[in-house]
Scaffold this motif. Structure first.
Motif, mmCIF file in Angstrom:
data_model
loop_
_atom_site.group_PDB
_atom_site.id
_atom_site.type_symbol
_atom_site.label_atom_id
_atom_site.label_comp_id
_atom_site.label_asym_id
_atom_site.label_seq_id
_atom_site.Cartn_x
_atom_site.Cartn_y
_atom_site.Cartn_z
ATOM 1 N N GLN A 146 0.840 -1.189 0.000
ATOM 2 C CA GLN A 146 0.000 0.000 0.000
ATOM 3 C C GLN A 146 0.879 1.245 0.000
ATOM 4 O OE1 GLN A 146 -3.836 -0.230 2.370
ATOM 5 N NE2 GLN A 146 -2.585 -1.662 3.585
ATOM 6 N N ASN A 147 0.241 2.392 -0.236
ATOM 7 C CA ASN A 147 0.973 3.663 -0.243
ATOM 8 C C ASN A 147 0.764 4.413 1.060
ATOM 9 O OD1 ASN A 147 -0.266 3.742 -3.497
ATOM 10 N ND2 ASN A 147 1.920 3.526 -3.073
ATOM 11 N N SER A 148 1.840 5.059 1.514
ATOM 12 C CA SER A 148 1.740 5.884 2.711
ATOM 13 C C SER A 148 2.754 7.011 2.655
ATOM 14 C CB SER A 148 1.985 5.060 3.977
ATOM 15 O OG SER A 148 2.051 5.898 5.126
ATOM 16 N N GLY A 149 2.270 8.208 2.913
ATOM 17 C CA GLY A 149 3.165 9.343 3.027
ATOM 18 C C GLY A 149 3.253 9.825 4.459
ATOM 19 N N TYR A 168 -4.327 7.504 14.790
ATOM 20 C CA TYR A 168 -3.358 7.905 13.771
ATOM 21 C C TYR A 168 -2.248 6.867 13.644
ATOM 22 C CZ TYR A 168 0.580 10.334 11.630
ATOM 23 O OH TYR A 168 1.646 10.651 10.824
ATOM 24 N N ILE A 169 -1.744 6.400 14.765
ATOM 25 C CA ILE A 169 -0.687 5.383 14.758
ATOM 26 C C ILE A 169 -1.150 4.129 14.029
ATOM 27 C CG2 ILE A 169 0.583 3.776 16.255
ATOM 28 C CD1 ILE A 169 0.809 6.098 18.284
ATOM 29 N N GLU A 170 -2.367 3.709 14.295
ATOM 30 C CA GLU A 170 -2.908 2.516 13.640
ATOM 31 C C GLU A 170 -3.120 2.748 12.149
ATOM 32 O OE1 GLU A 170 -6.408 1.598 15.870
ATOM 33 O OE2 GLU A 170 -5.292 1.007 17.681
ATOM 34 N N LEU A 171 -3.564 3.947 11.785
ATOM 35 C CA LEU A 171 -3.783 4.276 10.379
ATOM 36 C C LEU A 171 -2.491 4.196 9.579
ATOM 37 C CD1 LEU A 171 -5.406 5.472 7.965
ATOM 38 C CD2 LEU A 171 -4.859 7.746 8.892
ATOM 39 N N VAL A 172 -1.474 4.929 10.035
ATOM 40 C CA VAL A 172 -0.209 4.988 9.295
ATOM 41 C C VAL A 172 0.503 3.643 9.316
ATOM 42 C CG1 VAL A 172 2.048 6.096 9.146
ATOM 43 C CG2 VAL A 172 0.028 7.454 9.716
ATOM 44 N N SER A 173 0.490 2.972 10.438
ATOM 45 C CA SER A 173 1.160 1.670 10.530
ATOM 46 C C SER A 173 0.538 0.669 9.572
ATOM 47 C CB SER A 173 1.074 1.132 11.962
ATOM 48 O OG SER A 173 1.737 1.992 12.858
ATOM 49 N N GLY A 174 -0.785 0.715 9.448
ATOM 50 C CA GLY A 174 -1.468 -0.187 8.523
ATOM 51 C C GLY A 174 -1.130 0.095 7.079
ATOM 52 N N LEU A 175 -1.117 1.370 6.713
ATOM 53 C CA LEU A 175 -0.826 1.741 5.326
ATOM 54 C C LEU A 175 0.645 1.534 4.977
ATOM 55 C CD1 LEU A 175 -2.914 5.050 5.007
ATOM 56 C CD2 LEU A 175 -3.442 2.825 3.989
ATOM 57 N N TYR A 186 4.224 -1.009 8.816
ATOM 58 C CA TYR A 186 5.168 -0.954 9.928
ATOM 59 C C TYR A 186 4.479 -1.474 11.190
ATOM 60 C CZ TYR A 186 8.116 2.362 7.274
ATOM 61 O OH TYR A 186 8.911 2.964 6.344
ATOM 62 N N PRO A 187 5.203 -2.155 12.063
ATOM 63 C CA PRO A 187 4.618 -2.525 13.350
ATOM 64 C C PRO A 187 4.202 -1.256 14.107
ATOM 65 C CG PRO A 187 6.674 -3.702 12.972
ATOM 66 C CD PRO A 187 6.579 -2.652 11.909
ATOM 67 N N PRO A 188 3.009 -1.211 14.674
ATOM 68 C CA PRO A 188 2.547 -0.005 15.372
ATOM 69 C C PRO A 188 3.501 0.488 16.455
ATOM 70 C CG PRO A 188 0.732 -1.549 15.073
ATOM 71 C CD PRO A 188 1.977 -2.263 14.644
ATOM 72 N N VAL A 189 4.284 -0.431 17.044
ATOM 73 C CA VAL A 189 5.186 -0.037 18.115
ATOM 74 C C VAL A 189 6.221 0.988 17.641
ATOM 75 C CG1 VAL A 189 6.860 -1.901 17.711
ATOM 76 C CG2 VAL A 189 6.632 -0.904 20.000
ATOM 77 N N ILE A 190 6.542 0.983 16.346
ATOM 78 C CA ILE A 190 7.526 1.927 15.820
ATOM 79 C C ILE A 190 7.036 3.361 15.977
ATOM 80 C CG2 ILE A 190 8.646 2.744 13.715
ATOM 81 C CD1 ILE A 190 8.891 -0.114 12.808
ATOM 82 N N LEU A 191 5.818 3.613 15.486
ATOM 83 C CA LEU A 191 5.256 4.957 15.611
ATOM 84 C C LEU A 191 4.925 5.293 17.055
ATOM 85 C CD1 LEU A 191 2.798 5.908 12.703
ATOM 86 C CD2 LEU A 191 4.784 7.158 13.533
ATOM 87 N N THR A 192 4.485 4.293 17.794
ATOM 88 C CA THR A 192 4.181 4.523 19.211
ATOM 89 C C THR A 192 5.401 5.041 19.947
ATOM 90 O OG1 THR A 192 2.482 2.791 19.226
ATOM 91 C CG2 THR A 192 3.396 3.449 21.348
ATOM 92 N N ASN A 193 6.545 4.400 19.729
ATOM 93 C CA ASN A 193 7.783 4.840 20.374
ATOM 94 C C ASN A 193 8.253 6.185 19.836
ATOM 95 O OD1 ASN A 193 7.934 2.559 21.999
ATOM 96 N ND2 ASN A 193 9.175 1.414 20.542
ATOM 97 N N ASP A 194 8.067 6.394 18.533
ATOM 98 C CA ASP A 194 8.503 7.635 17.903
ATOM 99 C C ASP A 194 7.752 8.833 18.484
ATOM 100 O OD1 ASP A 194 9.933 9.170 15.849
ATOM 101 O OD2 ASP A 194 7.965 9.399 14.914
ATOM 102 N N LEU A 195 6.473 8.642 18.753
ATOM 103 C CA LEU A 195 5.616 9.742 19.184
ATOM 104 C C LEU A 195 5.366 9.782 20.693
ATOM 105 C CD1 LEU A 195 2.943 9.469 16.338
ATOM 106 C CD2 LEU A 195 4.732 11.212 16.543
#
Length: 333
Positions: free
Chosen positions: A41-44, A261-268, A271-280
């Motif tokens: 999928q695409n994600s920006g 938001y984390i679930e949205l971007v991780s799905g698209l 990426y494992p959601p934990v990546i964005l969770t830790n980032d943010l």
């Protein structure tokens, strides 16, 4: 946040020239986005994923029969600038350096909106390399995606420690290639986004520091720019699009939507959601995603232009104030 759209529409519409094509003749709006996805999928990331998932632009222009064409580019900013030069896109969501390079190289683009600010970047290194600081990178093989915001970020981080690219052995690799090279120990380090955390989780990389550890030096800003031809020909469309975009911005800057938001971007992005969770985890979305072209944001962009010029990433510096569509900053957008 006051957003006087009526004033904005008047200000922007005032730039239209007689005889130019109007919205009634417009069939589609072509939008370019760097593709940060690791999957099919695409994600920006950021506001673009919210806009697409909620079909905000599509709904806004449905009554006019104007289609929204989303174009995702794995080649990121450098390829998107080529698309601008060839008249293949009307608008683009870009990191700071790519947008700055385009403008510096003579592309007639106009700055329409902020889309992100203070985005963290990471230093990923081979496990056991002993690399703990930027000083330890001297003479090392470091991958970075040239022509993108990541390169300017690295330059900003290095400059904060009295270093420059000349102190390293820079290897130009796109984001996915850099991750693969680091995992295979073909390079010593790479500078990039939160996706490097996935290597860390697998024991394939260490992350000794981020831009936060450097007091924000090297953090990334992102923008929405439009081709001058499109902006001048369709001021009313631009105003309507920015008003519609604000729906996504309001959702995105509501910190109650952080998990969604984390679930949205991780799905698209696959990426494992934990990546964005830790980032943010130590940041608020309300601090990252405001769209206003406020003095602080424009000042950071000017600093980015000046740094890019100093490090010879661009040949011709320019004033960011001349880049903004007349009236946008004054209107508070």
């Amino acid at each position: 946040m006051k957003l006087p759209f009526k004033r904005l529409i008047t200000l922007v519409a005032g730039t239209a020239l007689a005889g130019l094509v109007h919205a009634a003749d417009l069939k589609e709006i072509r939008i370019a986005v760097p593709d940060l996805s690791a999957g099919t999928q695409n994600s920006g990331g950021g506001v673009t994923d919210v806009l697409r998932s909620q079909q905000i632009f599509e709904k806004a222009f449905a009554d006019q029969g104007i289609k929204i064409q989303w174009n995702y580019f794995k080649g990121a900013g450098p390829v998107i600038n080529e698309a601008f030069a060839n008249g293949q896109v009307d608008l683009a969501y870009l990191g700071d350096l790519a947008a700055i390079i385009g403008r510096s190289n003579g592309l007639d683009t106009r700055l329409l909106s902020a889309t992100a600010r203070g985005v963290k970047q990471y230093l990923g290194v081979v496990p056991g390399s002993g690399i703990k600081t930027l000083q330890d990178l001297k003479g090392k093989r470091v991958a970075v995606f040239r022509g993108t915001a990541t390169q300017l970020s690295l330059n900003g981080a290095l400059a904060s420690q009295g270093l420059s690219e000349k102190d390293l052995k820079i290897i130009n690799l796109d984001f996915n290639a850099a991750v693969a090279a680091l995992a295979a120990k073909q390079i010593d380090a790479t500078w990039g986004g939160s996706n490097l955390s996935s290597l860390q989780a697998k024991g394939l990389a260490e992350i000794p520091l981020t831009t936060k550890d450097l007091g924000g030096a090297g953090s990334v800003q992102a923008v929405l720019v439009g081709s001058g031809k499109f902006v001048d020909a369709h001021p009313e469309v631009v105003a309507k699009l920015l008003k519609a975009q604000q729906q996504a911005v309001q959702w995105l800057t509501d910190d109650n939507n952080k998990q969604a938001y984390i679930e949205l971007v991780s799905g698209l992005a696959s990426y494992p959601p934990v990546i964005l969770t830790n980032d943010l985890k130590d940041q608020k979305l309300s601090e990252i995603f405001p769209s206003t072209l406020d003095p602080v944001f424009l000042g950071k962009l000017q600093d980015a232009v000046d740094l890019a010029s100093k490090e010879r990433l661009i040949r011709k510096p320019f004033q960011v104030s001349d880049w903004v569509v007349p009236g946008l900053a004054a209107a508070g957008i």
